[in-house]
Motif scaffolding. Structure first.
Motif, PDB file in Angstrom:
ATOM      1  N   GLU A 235      21.455 -22.619 -38.497  1.00 36.60           N
ATOM      2  CA  GLU A 235      21.038 -23.987 -38.196  1.00 36.60           C
ATOM      3  C   GLU A 235      22.194 -24.904 -38.578  1.00 36.60           C
ATOM      4  OE1 GLU A 235      19.784 -27.704 -37.648  1.00 36.60           O
ATOM      5  OE2 GLU A 235      20.587 -27.059 -39.579  1.00 36.60           O
ATOM      6  N   CYS A 236      22.880 -25.477 -37.580  1.00 29.59           N
ATOM      7  CA  CYS A 236      24.088 -26.274 -37.813  1.00 29.59           C
ATOM      8  C   CYS A 236      23.934 -27.721 -37.359  1.00 29.59           C
ATOM      9  CB  CYS A 236      25.283 -25.635 -37.093  1.00 29.59           C
ATOM     10  SG  CYS A 236      25.735 -24.010 -37.719  1.00 29.59           S
ATOM     11  N   ALA A 237      22.723 -28.164 -37.091  1.00 30.81           N
ATOM     12  CA  ALA A 237      22.500 -29.544 -36.654  1.00 30.81           C
ATOM     13  C   ALA A 237      22.209 -30.443 -37.842  1.00 30.81           C
ATOM     14  CB  ALA A 237      21.369 -29.600 -35.634  1.00 30.81           C
ATOM     15  N   GLY A 238      21.181 -30.100 -38.607  1.00 29.99           N
ATOM     16  CA  GLY A 238      20.882 -30.821 -39.838  1.00 29.99           C
ATOM     17  C   GLY A 238      20.417 -32.243 -39.622  1.00 29.99           C
ATOM     18  N   VAL A 260      20.159 -19.016 -41.632  1.00 26.68           N
ATOM     19  CA  VAL A 260      21.082 -19.642 -42.571  1.00 26.68           C
ATOM     20  C   VAL A 260      21.073 -21.141 -42.310  1.00 26.68           C
ATOM     21  CG1 VAL A 260      23.396 -19.619 -43.550  1.00 26.68           C
ATOM     22  CG2 VAL A 260      22.487 -17.547 -42.479  1.00 26.68           C
ATOM     23  N   ILE A 261      20.756 -21.911 -43.360  1.00 25.44           N
ATOM     24  CA  ILE A 261      20.608 -23.366 -43.241  1.00 25.44           C
ATOM     25  C   ILE A 261      21.951 -23.993 -43.592  1.00 25.44           C
ATOM     26  CG2 ILE A 261      19.300 -25.376 -43.986  1.00 25.44           C
ATOM     27  CD1 ILE A 261      17.130 -23.329 -44.953  1.00 25.44           C
ATOM     28  N   LEU A 286      15.274 -16.863 -45.421  1.00 24.38           N
ATOM     29  CA  LEU A 286      15.862 -18.200 -45.292  1.00 24.38           C
ATOM     30  C   LEU A 286      16.965 -18.334 -46.334  1.00 24.38           C
ATOM     31  CD1 LEU A 286      12.638 -20.400 -44.898  1.00 24.38           C
ATOM     32  CD2 LEU A 286      13.981 -19.274 -43.114  1.00 24.38           C
ATOM     33  N   ILE A 287      18.182 -18.649 -45.885  1.00 24.18           N
ATOM     34  CA  ILE A 287      19.344 -18.693 -46.775  1.00 24.18           C
ATOM     35  C   ILE A 287      19.962 -20.090 -46.738  1.00 24.18           C
ATOM     36  CG2 ILE A 287      21.604 -17.702 -47.308  1.00 24.18           C
ATOM     37  CD1 ILE A 287      20.750 -15.198 -45.765  1.00 24.18           C
TER      38      ILE A 287
END
Length: 351
Positions: A235-238, A260-261, A286-287
């Motif tokens: 997840e690369c938006a955030g 991966v967060i 969830l990392i």
């Protein structure tokens, strides 16, 4: 020196301020030549934050060494350098084992020195200054903070060759994550709503791109993985999109897979509804991933510099706009409205 200071309304004003002094014999002073604007910076844009009023911001930077302390051996005056801005206190339990990205005093420490890219001069301890090879420009180097964030996330994920990967967000972090995953032998699907960002992702090697406001990304990843889902989702938006993108990430990943967060949150509590029973029953991991530091013996910042030098990563296609420091507010407006302006990565030339 000249610097951009945060105003009460969260914009910037250019002012003359005192230049920083070297506080210790192993510290270095550099003239900033290029600085970047990233998602973290944009989350503070046009927000009234009293604790940041009159502060110098910015943490993606490269420059030229202009002064060194008596004990400095790593760099010399005149060297071109990438300046790492992840700086912990140096004495806590995490800093002592090179996990300084987890330092409890990380933000106060770094904001006192290396987290001041939007100014003509910056100081920091010598181990945060990495010499640039001749073929790497200042503008190339400003993207390496972003790429190190992606490398740290990939290390945490345990990504192996031939993994099926989904990436949410085709901004600089997502595109860096894409290049790192492809360099490691993964098959990658990347998701965004901005057409020009997805077009660039294709040029950078994405195996599949999905414009999620026109196509179902869950159906796309299942078609790519024989119905299973991705082994790893980044997840690369955030930011404000996280209440939508994090649940999406858990739907994209396969049973036993990892999310991966990487995208950042604002301070305070954020409520995000997740299908916890399904996550638990599927043993989805969830990392959380925060910034970067060392992986085993190796500095992650130095590693991405090496990868760029050896042609494993690309930068120039991502740098869509450059502005002088005096036009920093225009630069932030351009970066904020990327859908209209075509911005991916916006740089500021300084000094």
């Amino acid at each position: 020196m000249k610097a951009a200071l945060k105003t009460a309304d969260g914009r910037f004003e250019i002012a003359e301020v005192d230049a920083p002094d070297l506080p210790a014999a192993d510290w270095v002073k550099a003239r900033v030549r290029m600085a970047g604007i990233c998602g973290t910076d944009l989350r503070h844009w046009e927000k009234a934050e009293e604790e940041l009023h009159c502060c110098i911001m910015g943490h993606e930077l490269a420059g030229e060494v202009v002064e060194i302390g008596a004990d400095v051996t790593r760099v010399a005056v005149g060297d071109r350098v990438l300046i790492e801005s992840v700086l912990g206190c140096g004495s806590c339990e995490w800093c002592r084992v090179q996990q300084y990205n987890r330092c409890p005093d990380l933000y106060p420490t770094r904001r006192a020195s290396v987290w001041r890219a939007y100014a003509e001069l910056v100081v920091g301890p010598q181990h945060k200054f990495h010499k640039l090879p001749d073929q790497i420009g200042y503008d190339d180097a400003t993207l390496l903070d972003t790429y190190a964030v992606g490398l740290h996330a990939q290390h945490l994920s345990g990504l192996t060759i031939n993994a099926r990967v989904a990436i949410i967000g085709a901004g600089p972090i997502g595109l860096g994550q894409l290049m790192l995953a492809k360099a490691s032998g993964a098959e990658v699907l990347i998701i965004d709503t901005v057409p020009h960002a997805l077009e660039l992702a294709e040029r950078l090697g994405a195996d599949r791109v999905v414009q999620s406001d026109h196509e179902d990304p869950v159906a796309a990843i299942r078609a790519m993985t024989n119905g299973r889902g991705a082994d790893i989702v980044f997840e690369c938006a955030g930011g404000e999109s996280m209440p939508d993108t994090l649940p999406l990430a858990t739907r994209l990943v396969r049973r036993g897979g990892k999310v991966v967060i990487v995208g950042g949150f604002d301070a305070g509590e954020t409520s995000i509804a997740l299908e916890w029973q399904r996550i638990q029953m599927s043993e989805i991991t969830l990392i959380p991933s925060a910034s970067f530091a060392f992986h085993d013996l190796y500095s992650e910042q130095a590693t991405v510099l090496d990868l760029l030098t050896r042609g494993k990563l690309r930068t120039q296609e991502l740098i869509t706009h450059r502005f002088p420091l005096e036009r920093i507010n225009e630069a932030f407006e351009t970066a904020q409205d990327g859908r209209r302006t075509g911005a991916i990565f916006v740089g500021l030339t300084i000094g």
